[in-house]
Design an enzyme around this catalytic site. Structure first.
Site, PDB file in Angstrom:
ATOM      1  N   ASP A   1       0.821  -1.198   0.000  1.00 28.92           N
ATOM      2  CA  ASP A   1       0.000   0.000   0.000  1.00 28.92           C
ATOM      3  C   ASP A   1       0.862   1.259   0.000  1.00 28.92           C
ATOM      4  O   ASP A   1       0.604   2.205  -0.749  1.00 28.92           O
ATOM      5  CB  ASP A   1      -0.930  -0.024   1.218  1.00 28.92           C
ATOM      6  CG  ASP A   1      -1.909   1.144   1.212  1.00 28.92           C
ATOM      7  OD1 ASP A   1      -2.671   1.281   0.233  1.00 28.92           O
ATOM      8  OD2 ASP A   1      -1.893   1.933   2.174  1.00 28.92           O
TER       9      ASP A   1
ATOM     10  N   LYS B   1       1.412   4.200  -2.936  1.00 29.44           N
ATOM     11  CA  LYS B   1       1.266   5.632  -2.650  1.00 29.44           C
ATOM     12  C   LYS B   1       2.529   6.400  -3.018  1.00 29.44           C
ATOM     13  O   LYS B   1       2.452   7.502  -3.592  1.00 29.44           O
ATOM     14  CB  LYS B   1       0.938   5.837  -1.177  1.00 29.44           C
ATOM     15  CG  LYS B   1      -0.442   5.324  -0.775  1.00 29.44           C
ATOM     16  CD  LYS B   1      -0.661   5.447   0.727  1.00 29.44           C
ATOM     17  CE  LYS B   1      -2.041   4.969   1.141  1.00 29.44           C
ATOM     18  NZ  LYS B   1      -2.256   5.014   2.595  1.00 29.44           N
TER      19      LYS B   1
END
Length: 811
Positions: free
Chosen positions: A675, A679
């Site tokens: 994750d 990002k």
């Protein structure tokens, strides 16, 4: 005095004809009036179709004829209560029907239907209806319009003899009765005395001729609508009645499909400066629309939009046309000689092509006529055969104020372009009161809506939303939209119209909007959906100002963005997959959005509701350069490393993060750094660097084998890491440090790593699930820009998505 004209719908039913009686008798108390009436609604078409049955030898004409007799008889039985009056009217009506029966029988016997005979047949519609109205309105006088409306036969059709007609009208009305009833539409040949007519819509024309000749105070057209509308209300629900129009504006709207009044009606009263008021027989208290010479105090550039379906565009082209005088004369003469009307002309300045708009029913004949006219040039190769393109529609944007407003055409075509609508041909006169253009017919509804919305003809700006995903983020977003709906309508003049909602298995769609208080129940009973069905439904709806909102984490849903953007549907994504996928795919989506004039927004991909991506874009757009990014980007991991303690082991903090809704549905996406890597890749790309996920250097804190197998197996094994984490935590605590999982981009190089930071570091006091981003730029080199706040949670993520939606609404 006034002239009142009542159309077919105004005399088509008992209810409407009784309303007519009330209106006429009220007006007659104030001043003398002349009432012009059309045939009962649908009767003119019935008269013509019955004539076709008769001429073809079909005995069904007798049935059709009796149906007309029966309809008129029932009307008389219902509305005329006095026995003597009713009997007298039956005698008049039946005498007319006997004449009509004889004509039909003659047509049936000799199988011939001449223009003269057809004109005689259709005249009975108005003659019947006007006699009924005259009997119903006490004290009225019936007059035969054929005595003073005179025509002459010229150029293959009956045309008005205006000089003679004006004189005869003035003579006939030298003494004005209180109420005069006239049949509209019908007229008489000045030379032969034969019955003629003024064409479909001719009752309006009759009324205008009488009003102009008698210098009436006003001409009132009573119909079944409240007046001229800003657009077709069947297509645009927000269309509303226009209070005032100029003669020019009304004429333009009438010529392009606004079938409120017959276009020739306007000229006779315009030159006498007699206003026209359009009123609704079924709503006599309504203001209606007043048409006059000049409209005062109007700030809108556009007054209304009209359209013509069934358009064919014929292009006459060839190099021999360049600089040759008389080509266009030949085009229009040939078409006029064959009775073909052209309503739009567009010519290239090079003169090598001229495109003309005709109705579909005239297209084949027009092509044949023009190919014949230019037969020699086509044979020599100097010109090409006629090219006809059908399945088109023509739209006219009308308003006299357009000539005082620079940039109208630019805004119009820019608005259409952003909605994915190509203009095939356009035309604008030097008066600038009408911009007409041709589009593919399948985009007509969308075009009318987007123009109506963009030029402030609608009361509200409308954004049509398709929301995919009704889990924690999607559910919160729908709640926020529902709670803000009325506030946005009142203060922002904005309607957020949710026209589609999809869960992982089902989807519902409604062009008029979905009840957000009841959408979960509607989803349960809706048909199953797949990503492909979702895509096809959204694109197939072809709805204006549309936005696809992705609140899922689905790879299959992210794969739909390309199709949506290519069809001018903006995309707002909480889903990180698309923006962090292959760089070529990311760049294509960004480029497509820019080329198509729509938006691809994904602010919540990083930092939930924090303005991170927007800030980076603002810095770059202002000429700054992003040199370095240091960030704690996982609210989940920050929560875990803030919550871990002697009393709360590592495995328990992971479970708490899941239960509190901070982590992804599968927390391994957070623990593996996937994750955060996504990002970081997104931020790096937005900062102007090319990077792939595989380029990110990874220093992880959970062994790779924990990410294999099922999610249940992961939860069972996770406590095995607790002892080692507790040992390391105690050492860290002794040093006065804390763990932070830091993402770094420095000059385009990227890495993620669990770091120990001391009390002087900006990341040290980062609480709960907060995120923090430090941006070092050429302008913020010594003191990096710091953005900090909630970086996880359904409510703040939904709010960030909502903010992206609002930014599209405010474009």
């Amino acid at each position: 005095m006034k002239v009142l004209k009542f159309g077919g719908t105004s005399v088509g039913s008992v209810k409407s004809i009784l309303s007519l009686k009330h209106i006429v008798e009220n007006e007659a108390r104030r001043q003398p009036i002349v009432v012009v009436v059309s045939a009962l609604g649908g009767i003119t078409d019935k008269l013509l179709s019955t004539a076709q049955q008769a001429v073809s030898g079909n005995e069904a004409w007798k049935i059709s004829f009796e149906e007309m007799v029966d309809r008129h008889h029932k009307m008389i039985d219902t509305i005329i209560t006095n026995t003597i009056d009713r009997e007298d009217l039956f005698n008049k009506v039946d005498a007319l029907f006997e004449q009509l029966r004889s004509i039909y029988f003659g047509v049936y016997l000799i199988r011939d239907l001449s223009r003269k005979t057809q004109d005689a047949i259709v005249s009975y519609g108005e003659r019947l209806s006007s006699n009924i109205v005259s009997s119903m309105v006490r004290g009225s006088m019936w007059m035969d319009s054929r005595e003073f409306i005179k025509t002459e036969f010229a150029h293959g059709k009956n045309t008005l003899d205006s000089v003679l007609t004006n004189k005869l009208v003035r003579d006939a009305f030298a003494e004005l009765p209180r109420v005069t009833i006239l049949p509209g539409f019908i007229s008489c040949d000045r030379d032969t005395g034969e019955t003629t007519n003024l064409g479909r819509g001719g009752s309006d024309y009759t009324a205008a001729l009488v009003a102009a000749a008698l210098n009436a105070e006003v001409l009132e057209i009573w119909t079944d609508v409240d007046g001229f509308m800003t657009a077709d209300p069947k297509v645009i629900r927000s269309a509303y009645t226009i209070d005032e129009l100029s003669y020019v504006e009304a004429m333009e709207l009438c010529n392009f499909g606004a079938k409120v009044i017959y276009p020739p009606t306007i000229y006779p009263v315009c030159i006498k400066n007699i206003p026209i008021r359009v009123k609704n027989t079924f709503n006599p208290e309504g203001r209606g629309t007043i048409i006059k010479g000049k409209v005062e105090n109007d700030s809108k550039a556009i007054r209304g939009i009209s359209s013509i379906k069934g358009t064919t565009l014929i292009t006459v082209s060839g190099l021999s046309m360049v600089g040759v005088i008389g080509v266009n004369r030949r085009i229009f003469t040939a078409l006029a000689d064959h009775g073909i009307s052209v309503f739009l002309v567009s010519q290239a300045s090079s003169e090598n092509s001229t495109s003309i708009g005709v109705r579909d029913e005239d297209a084949h004949k027009a092509v044949s006529v023009l190919n014949k006219e230019f037969e020699a040039e086509i044979e020599d190769g100097a010109m090409f055969p006629m090219h006809a393109e059908s399945e088109l529609a023509t739209i006219a944007v009308v308003g006299e104020n357009m000539k005082h407003t620079p940039g109208i055409a630019g805004k119009l075509f820019g608005t259409l372009g952003r909605s994915g609508i190509s203009v095939i041909a356009c035309a604008q006169g030097a008066s600038e009161t009408n911009i007409s253009f041709v589009i593919n017919a399948r985009y007509l509804r969308k075009s009318l809506n987007v123009i109506h919305d963009s030029f402030f003809l609608s009361e509200y700006n409308v954004l049509n939303l398709f929301i995919c995903g009704v889990g924690t983020v999607g559910g919160k977003l729908i709640e926020q939209i529902r709670s803000q709906y009325e506030q946005l309508k009142e203060h922002n003049r904005l309607k957020l119209n949710v026209v589609g909602i999809a869960s992982s298995k089902n989807a519902i769609f409604s062009r008029d909007g979905i009840d957000l208080a009841n959408y979960r129940e509607l989803l349960k009973t809706s048909e199953t959906s797949t990503p492909e069905k979702l895509r096809d439904n959204i694109i197939g709806m072809n709805i204006f100002n549309s936005v696809f909102v992705d609140c899922t984490a689905s790879k299959d849903i992210a794969a739909l963005y390309r199709s949506f953007l290519e069809h001018n549907v903006s995309v707002v994504a909480a889903n990180k997959i698309a923006a962090s996928s292959r760089y070529e795919d990311y760049a294509y989506l960004k480029d497509t959005a820019m080329r198509r004039g729509v938006k691809f927004l994904f602010e919540t991909n990083v930092g939930a509701g924090l303005p991170v991506i927007g800030t980076i874009n603002d810095l770059r757009n202002s000429g700054d350069k992003i040199l370095k990014i240091e960030a704690v980007l996982s609210g989940t991991l920050n929560f875990i490393f803030n919550a871990i303690s002697a009393d709360v082991p590592f495995s328990e903090t992971v479970r708490m993060a899941k239960e509190n809704g901070y982590s992804e549905p599968d927390p391994r996406l957070d623990l593996s750094g996937t994750d955060v890597i996504r990002k970081l890749v997104i931020l790096t790309r937005e900062a102007g660097y090319r990077v792939e996920q595989a380029d990110v250097e990874k220093h992880l804190f959970v062994p790779d084998d924990y990410f294999q197998g099922t999610l249940d197996e992961f939860w069972k094994r996770l406590p095995q890491l607790d002892a080692d984490f507790e040992r390391r935590r105690r050492l860290l605590e002794a040093e006065g440090k804390r763990w932070r999982f830091v993402a770094t981009m420095d000059g385009g190089k990227t890495s993620v790593e669990l770091k120990a930071v001391n009390s002087t570091h900006p990341f040290y006091n980062l609480e709960g699930s907060n995120n923090i981003i430090l941006l070092t730029t050429e302008r913020y080199k010594d003191y990096p820009m710091q953005i900090q706040g909630y970086g996880a949670g359904a409510s703040v993520t939904a709010a960030g998505v909502f903010a992206n939606i609002m930014s599209i609404a405010n474009v």
